[in-house]
Design a protein around this motif. Structure first.
Motif, PDB file in Angstrom:
ATOM      1  N   LEU B 154      -8.903  -3.422  10.191  1.00 10.62           N
ATOM      2  CA  LEU B 154      -7.544  -3.076  10.592  1.00 10.62           C
ATOM      3  C   LEU B 154      -7.332  -3.108  12.100  1.00 10.62           C
ATOM      4  N   SER B 155      -8.386  -2.807  12.887  1.00  9.26           N
ATOM      5  CA  SER B 155      -8.131  -2.768  14.324  1.00  9.26           C
ATOM      6  C   SER B 155      -8.152  -4.165  14.947  1.00  9.26           C
ATOM      7  N   VAL B 156      -8.573  -5.181  14.197  1.00  8.42           N
ATOM      8  CA  VAL B 156      -8.510  -6.527  14.763  1.00  8.42           C
ATOM      9  C   VAL B 156      -7.219  -7.241  14.371  1.00  8.42           C
ATOM     10  N   LEU B 157      -6.356  -6.533  13.673  1.00  5.88           N
ATOM     11  CA  LEU B 157      -5.037  -7.116  13.383  1.00  5.88           C
ATOM     12  C   LEU B 157      -4.274  -7.281  14.705  1.00  5.88           C
ATOM     13  N   PRO B 158      -3.268  -8.146  14.731  1.00  2.00           N
ATOM     14  CA  PRO B 158      -2.575  -8.397  15.998  1.00  2.00           C
ATOM     15  C   PRO B 158      -1.796  -7.194  16.506  1.00  2.00           C
ATOM     16  N   GLN B 159      -1.404  -7.268  17.779  1.00  4.25           N
ATOM     17  CA  GLN B 159      -0.603  -6.220  18.406  1.00  4.25           C
ATOM     18  C   GLN B 159       0.816  -6.238  17.823  1.00  4.25           C
ATOM     19  N   ALA B 160       1.563  -5.189  18.155  1.00  6.13           N
ATOM     20  CA  ALA B 160       2.897  -5.035  17.574  1.00  6.13           C
ATOM     21  C   ALA B 160       3.781  -6.275  17.781  1.00  6.13           C
ATOM     22  N   ARG B 161       3.718  -6.853  18.977  1.00  7.58           N
ATOM     23  CA  ARG B 161       4.597  -7.985  19.266  1.00  7.58           C
ATOM     24  C   ARG B 161       4.266  -9.220  18.433  1.00  7.58           C
ATOM     25  N   GLN B 162       2.993  -9.338  18.045  1.00  4.20           N
ATOM     26  CA  GLN B 162       2.596 -10.501  17.248  1.00  4.20           C
ATOM     27  C   GLN B 162       2.366 -10.118  15.787  1.00  4.20           C
ATOM     28  N   SER B 163       3.074  -9.095  15.305  1.00  2.00           N
ATOM     29  CA  SER B 163       2.860  -8.614  13.939  1.00  2.00           C
ATOM     30  C   SER B 163       2.862  -9.744  12.926  1.00  2.00           C
ATOM     31  N   ILE B 164       2.040  -9.573  11.899  1.00  2.00           N
ATOM     32  CA  ILE B 164       2.072 -10.504  10.781  1.00  2.00           C
ATOM     33  C   ILE B 164       3.309 -10.174   9.962  1.00  2.00           C
ATOM     34  N   THR B 165       4.162 -11.175   9.722  1.00  2.00           N
ATOM     35  CA  THR B 165       5.379 -10.919   8.969  1.00  2.00           C
ATOM     36  C   THR B 165       5.139 -11.223   7.502  1.00  2.00           C
ATOM     37  N   LEU B 166       5.458 -10.253   6.665  1.00  2.00           N
ATOM     38  CA  LEU B 166       5.310 -10.417   5.229  1.00  2.00           C
ATOM     39  C   LEU B 166       6.700 -10.518   4.620  1.00  2.00           C
ATOM     40  N   PRO B 167       6.811 -10.936   3.354  1.00  2.00           N
ATOM     41  CA  PRO B 167       8.125 -11.018   2.733  1.00  2.00           C
ATOM     42  C   PRO B 167       8.838  -9.661   2.730  1.00  2.00           C
ATOM     43  N   PHE B 168      10.122  -9.654   2.515  1.00  2.00           N
ATOM     44  CA  PHE B 168      10.963  -8.453   2.421  1.00  2.00           C
ATOM     45  C   PHE B 168      10.894  -7.589   3.675  1.00  2.00           C
ATOM     46  N   ASN B 169      10.862  -8.205   4.846  1.00  2.00           N
ATOM     47  CA  ASN B 169      10.864  -7.437   6.092  1.00  2.00           C
ATOM     48  C   ASN B 169       9.698  -6.470   6.206  1.00  2.00           C
ATOM     49  N   MET B 170       8.550  -6.875   5.701  1.00  2.00           N
ATOM     50  CA  MET B 170       7.381  -6.020   5.861  1.00  2.00           C
ATOM     51  C   MET B 170       6.497  -6.640   6.947  1.00  2.00           C
ATOM     52  N   TYR B 171       5.836  -5.758   7.698  1.00  2.00           N
ATOM     53  CA  TYR B 171       5.010  -6.230   8.808  1.00  2.00           C
ATOM     54  C   TYR B 171       3.659  -5.545   8.787  1.00  2.00           C
ATOM     55  N   LEU B 172       2.683  -6.239   9.325  1.00  2.00           N
ATOM     56  CA  LEU B 172       1.344  -5.686   9.415  1.00  2.00           C
ATOM     57  C   LEU B 172       0.858  -5.911  10.831  1.00  2.00           C
ATOM     58  N   ASN B 173       0.425  -4.846  11.512  1.00  2.00           N
ATOM     59  CA  ASN B 173      -0.200  -5.014  12.816  1.00  2.00           C
ATOM     60  C   ASN B 173      -1.232  -3.918  13.003  1.00  2.00           C
ATOM     61  N   ASN B 174      -1.812  -3.845  14.217  1.00  2.00           N
ATOM     62  CA  ASN B 174      -2.904  -2.882  14.370  1.00  2.00           C
ATOM     63  C   ASN B 174      -2.415  -1.437  14.449  1.00  2.00           C
ATOM     64  N   ARG B 175      -1.113  -1.223  14.315  1.00  2.00           N
ATOM     65  CA  ARG B 175      -0.596   0.137  14.238  1.00  2.00           C
ATOM     66  C   ARG B 175      -0.287   0.513  12.795  1.00  2.00           C
ATOM     67  N   GLY B 176      -0.521  -0.409  11.870  1.00  2.00           N
ATOM     68  CA  GLY B 176      -0.316  -0.066  10.474  1.00  2.00           C
ATOM     69  C   GLY B 176       0.554  -1.054   9.730  1.00  2.00           C
ATOM     70  N   PHE B 177       1.014  -0.610   8.585  1.00  2.00           N
ATOM     71  CA  PHE B 177       1.808  -1.421   7.680  1.00  2.00           C
ATOM     72  C   PHE B 177       3.220  -0.858   7.688  1.00  2.00           C
ATOM     73  N   PHE B 178       4.213  -1.712   7.950  1.00  2.00           N
ATOM     74  CA  PHE B 178       5.602  -1.264   8.088  1.00  2.00           C
ATOM     75  C   PHE B 178       6.446  -1.904   7.007  1.00  2.00           C
ATOM     76  N   PHE B 179       7.285  -1.111   6.390  1.00  2.00           N
ATOM     77  CA  PHE B 179       8.146  -1.661   5.349  1.00  2.00           C
ATOM     78  C   PHE B 179       9.493  -0.947   5.389  1.00  2.00           C
ATOM     79  N   PRO B 180      10.543  -1.614   4.836  1.00  2.00           N
ATOM     80  CA  PRO B 180      11.873  -1.014   4.875  1.00  2.00           C
ATOM     81  C   PRO B 180      11.905   0.290   4.098  1.00  2.00           C
ATOM     82  N   ALA B 181      12.589   1.281   4.633  1.00  2.00           N
ATOM     83  CA  ALA B 181      12.707   2.555   3.933  1.00  2.00           C
ATOM     84  C   ALA B 181      14.050   2.603   3.249  1.00  2.00           C
ATOM     85  N   PRO B 182      14.084   2.935   1.962  1.00  2.00           N
ATOM     86  CA  PRO B 182      15.378   3.005   1.282  1.00  2.00           C
ATOM     87  C   PRO B 182      16.190   4.187   1.806  1.00  2.00           C
ATOM     88  N   VAL B 183      17.472   3.961   2.022  1.00  2.00           N
ATOM     89  CA  VAL B 183      18.365   5.048   2.423  1.00  2.00           C
ATOM     90  C   VAL B 183      19.391   5.197   1.309  1.00  2.00           C
TER      91      VAL B 183
END
Ligand SMILES: N[C@@H](CCC(=O)N[C@@H](CS)C(=O)NCC(=O)O)C(=O)O
Lengths: 352, 398
Positions: B154-183
């Protein structure tokens, strides 16, 4: 037969009571023992708690020999007690383990960049002085975050910090007071904090400024990193002993004053033997050459205790320059750690 | 009782002295032993408390309502800040322990069953792969597995600016896994009602299908129907209300992605490591359990015309469960206890948060006592649940 059995039971009871009483005595005796000086003398060496590896303050080389500012303080105490600076053993302690180790008696004194605070002072400890006035700062990677030159721009940042430190608390206060958000990334061991910061897990690293300078040297590309100008706290670092042993606290306290006084009087590792026999009355008194002096023995030491300290490690200025200042890779300026007479805060009580 | 029996001793010397009666003697000795142990216990506790108080080491749990003063990186279930109390900080740590243990137990169980069954596969490749998995993970200390995920993956994943973009606006970088939150907007409550209705409906269908199969032998696609009900009802509810649902998407901020939901690398590596590590042990337990079911069972099943899949699922595994559950329980307990390795990577579990409190307040005895009570209760609860489950799975004789 009946009485025999009764007798047996009575005997058993007696044995049991005896055992209980004996162990009670042992426990109570243990709890009551407070004369650290006697314990240390009996052991034949000083057990000194130091940092696990903070270049400049305490770090072992590859042969396991310790060096650093705090380490020299340990040696100074050993020299004062035994007249021999080698009679000291070092216990490396993480931020979290240091105070419990002192409390439990595992070490005789803790000299490990520990901040003097009210709550620590009332948790059963006594601080004997401040051997280094520090303050907390932030370090960032200026290559990656080129626009940032103040800690006030850190809102939203991830900040690496070590658990069990005053650092962790100041950090929370600072961001709250300035209405900024942050994401703390907290590790127990300093190597983990360093590795996480170096790998880019955090945007900023916060700890005592002296620590920032020391750890920066160990990063993959030290020149990419800058220490931001804000100092967000007071971190008076000093030796700690268990509360309730005033004699031992005095010895640690006056060891520090002796090193400061020696610097004021121009007594150095090189000239101590020479000036000892000069005719400056103050120097003679400090070095135990006054006729019928009792200064050292009243402290529980020998009268040449200051000579032993200075011969072993040098005066405060020498110890500072060698480990932290011009003689070290850290190149930290004396700043507020200068003598009071030179605009600093270091001020020794008179040895008389 | 005892005193009545003893009185006649002096009067009636013809009888054997009761003190020589092995039974009575036994009682006396036991009573003496109990008294001695109780006395010793009281004395130890009393003395310890006195000494601890003298050394200012234990002063009770009053400190827990003080202001904590430190922040915690992840508190998904409780609103926590440095203004909260130490008690709340401990709760946050406790919930984090529960979260990672719960997620780990589920994943490790699924993974463990797949691999355990895979080790008995007729397919050479699958069998060998599963064996390698088990041998590798069983022989590495769990801490190393955690470091492997944290530092190696996990720590060799890219920095925030170069996040790996996944489908449905999900991202992966060395700060974790980010996904849309339902409101959820106005009227979204109906979706909740729909979900409950879907679950109830699915349960009813299952009962009906089981009855019908018992009576007529006809089968019904229960799984698919249940899925349709559970997904369909909430969707229908949302459609009625005109989809009062929006998403908060993660966007790049000054330092990191902001907004949306986030799972930090600390949680992920701990969760993955505990799951992968424990799965190896569960796989072995599953394999042993299946091996423990008589060969005749699957032969009989084949003779009845069931294929390999249904034979495993319907005949072998249910019987193997009786052998599997007891050791499975201790794996669950191990996983929960291993979750305290979280401190090594800075995941704020109970031990990490408690350790910080211990250090900031100096209340070591109290904090360690809390650790012991919490882990003991967790273990006892897990055991109770598994015992209940075991009783439920026990072979019912007809
Ligand atoms: N002065 C602060 C912080 C002291 C501290 O532990 N600093 C860290 C970073 S400079 C350190 O030395 N860690 C080394 C270790 O724990 O091994 C305090 O007393 O709480």
């Amino acid at each position: 037969m009946g009485t025999n059995l009764k007798g047996q039971i009575v005997m058993k009871n007696l044995v049991l009571k005896g055992a209980l009483a004996a162990s009670a005595f042992v426990l109570l005796a243990n709890a009551a023992s407070a004369a650290t000086l006697d314990d240390v003398k009996k052991k034949g060496f000083l057990q000194c708690g130091v940092n696990t590896g903070l270049p400049g303050f305490a770090s072992p080389n590859d042969k396991g020999e310790w060096s650093g500012f705090d380490v020299d303080y340990c040696r100074a105490v050993a020299a004062a007690v035994f007249g021999d600076a080698t009679k000291v053993k070092f216990t490396p302690l993480s931020a979290k383990d240091r105070l419990p180790a002192l409390q439990s008696g595992e070490i005789d004194v803790l000299i490990r960049n520990t901040t003097w605070t009210l709550s620590r002072d009332t948790q059963g400890f006594d601080f004997t002085g401040v051997n280094y006035y520090d303050g907390q700062g932030f370090m960032i990677n200026s290559k990656k975050l080129s626009g940032i030159n103040s800690a006030l721009q850190l809102s939203g940042a991830s900040v690496c910090v070590q658990a069990g430190t005053t650092t962790e608390l100041n950090l929370a206060d600072y961001f709250k007071a300035n209405k900024m958000e942050y994401n703390p990334v907290v590790f127990e061991k300093v190597e983990e904090v360093n590795a996480a910061y170096d790998s880019g897990r955090c945007d900023a690293y916060t700890t005592d400024q002296s620590g920032l300078y020391a750890y920066r040297l160990a990063l993959t590309a030290p020149d990419d990193h800058i220490v931001l100008p804000e100092i967000i706290s007071k971190e008076p670092l000093g030796p700690v002993v268990r509360q309730g042993d005033p004699q031992w606290a005095d010895i640690i306290r006056w060891t520090h004053y002796a090193m400061l006084t020696a610097e004021e009087l121009g007594i150095t590792q090189a000239n101590v033997d020479e000036v000892k026999n000069g005719d400056n009355p103050e120097i003679k008194r400090v070095l135990g050459q006054e006729a019928n002096t009792k200064l050292g023995t009243d402290l529980g030491l020998t009268n040449d205790w200051v000579v032993n300290i200075i011969k072993a490690v040098g005066n405060y200025g020498e110890v500072f320059e060698k480990n932290l200042g011009s003689g070290s890779p850290l190149k930290i300026a004396r700043g507020i750690n200068a003598q009071w007479s030179k605009g600093g805060l270091q001020y020794a009580m008179p040895i008389r | 009782m005892a005193s009545q029996d003893i009185t006649p001793v002096g009067k009636d010397s013809a009888k054997v002295s009761l003190l020589n009666d092995p039974k009575v003697r036994g009682y006396i000795f036991q009573a003496v032993a109990v008294l001695a142990i109780a006395g010793l216990g009281y004395w130890i506790v009393d003395n310890t408390i006195a000494n601890l108080q003298r050394a200012r080491l234990a002063t009770g749990f009053g400190f827990l309502d003080g202001r904590s003063g430190f922040d915690i990186s992840s508190s998904p279930f409780l609103a926590y800040s440095s203004d909260s109390t130490y008690l709340k900080a401990l709760m946050v740590g406790f919930l984090n322990t529960l979260t990672v243990a719960f997620a780990g137990i589920i994943t490790a169980t699924i993974l463990g069953f797949i691999i355990g069954i895979g080790r008995l596969s007729h397919n050479w490749l699958i069998r060998k792969l599963c064996t390698v998995y088990v041998e590798v993970f069983r022989n590495i200390p769990p801490l190393l597995v955690i470091f492997f995920w944290y530092l190696g993956v996990l720590s060799v994943l890219p920095q925030a600016r170069q996040s790996i973009t996944l489908p449905f606006n999900m991202y992966l970088n060395n700060r974790g896994f980010f996904f849309p939150a339902p409101v959820f907007g106005d009227g979204a409550w109906l979706a909740g009602v729909g979900l409950i209705a879907g679950i109830v409906g699915a349960l009813l269908v299952r009962r009906w299908a089981h009855k019908r199969q018992m009576a007529t032998g006809q089968q019904f696609p229960v799984g698919l129907t249940a899925l349709a009900l559970i997904v369909g009802f909430p969707l229908l509810a949302l459609a009625i209300k005109g989809f009062p649902l929006s998403f908060d998407y993660p966007v790049l901020g000054a330092f990191n992605l902001r907004g949306g939901s986030q799972i930090g690398p600390e949680f992920m590596s701990l969760f993955l490591a505990l799951s992968f590590y424990t799965a190896a042990f569960i796989a072995e337990i599953v394999r042993a359990g299946i091996r423990g079911v008589g060969k005749g069972q699957s032969e009989a099943s084949h003779a009845l015309g069931l294929r390999a899949g249904p034979t495993t699922r319907l005949v072998v595994v249910p019987q193997a469960m009786r052998i599997i559950i007891p050791p499975l329980t201790s794996q669950y307990l191990n996983l929960t206890k291993n979750s305290s390795l979280a401190v090594a990577i800075g995941y704020p579990d109970l031990v990490a948060v408690g350790g910080t409190i211990l250090n900031q307040t100096g209340r070591s005895i109290e904090v360690v006592a809390i650790f012991m009570i919490v882990y003991l209760s967790l273990s006892v609860l897990t055991s109770l649940f598994m015992n209940w489950f075991n009783a439920k799975m026990a072979l019912v004789e007809r």
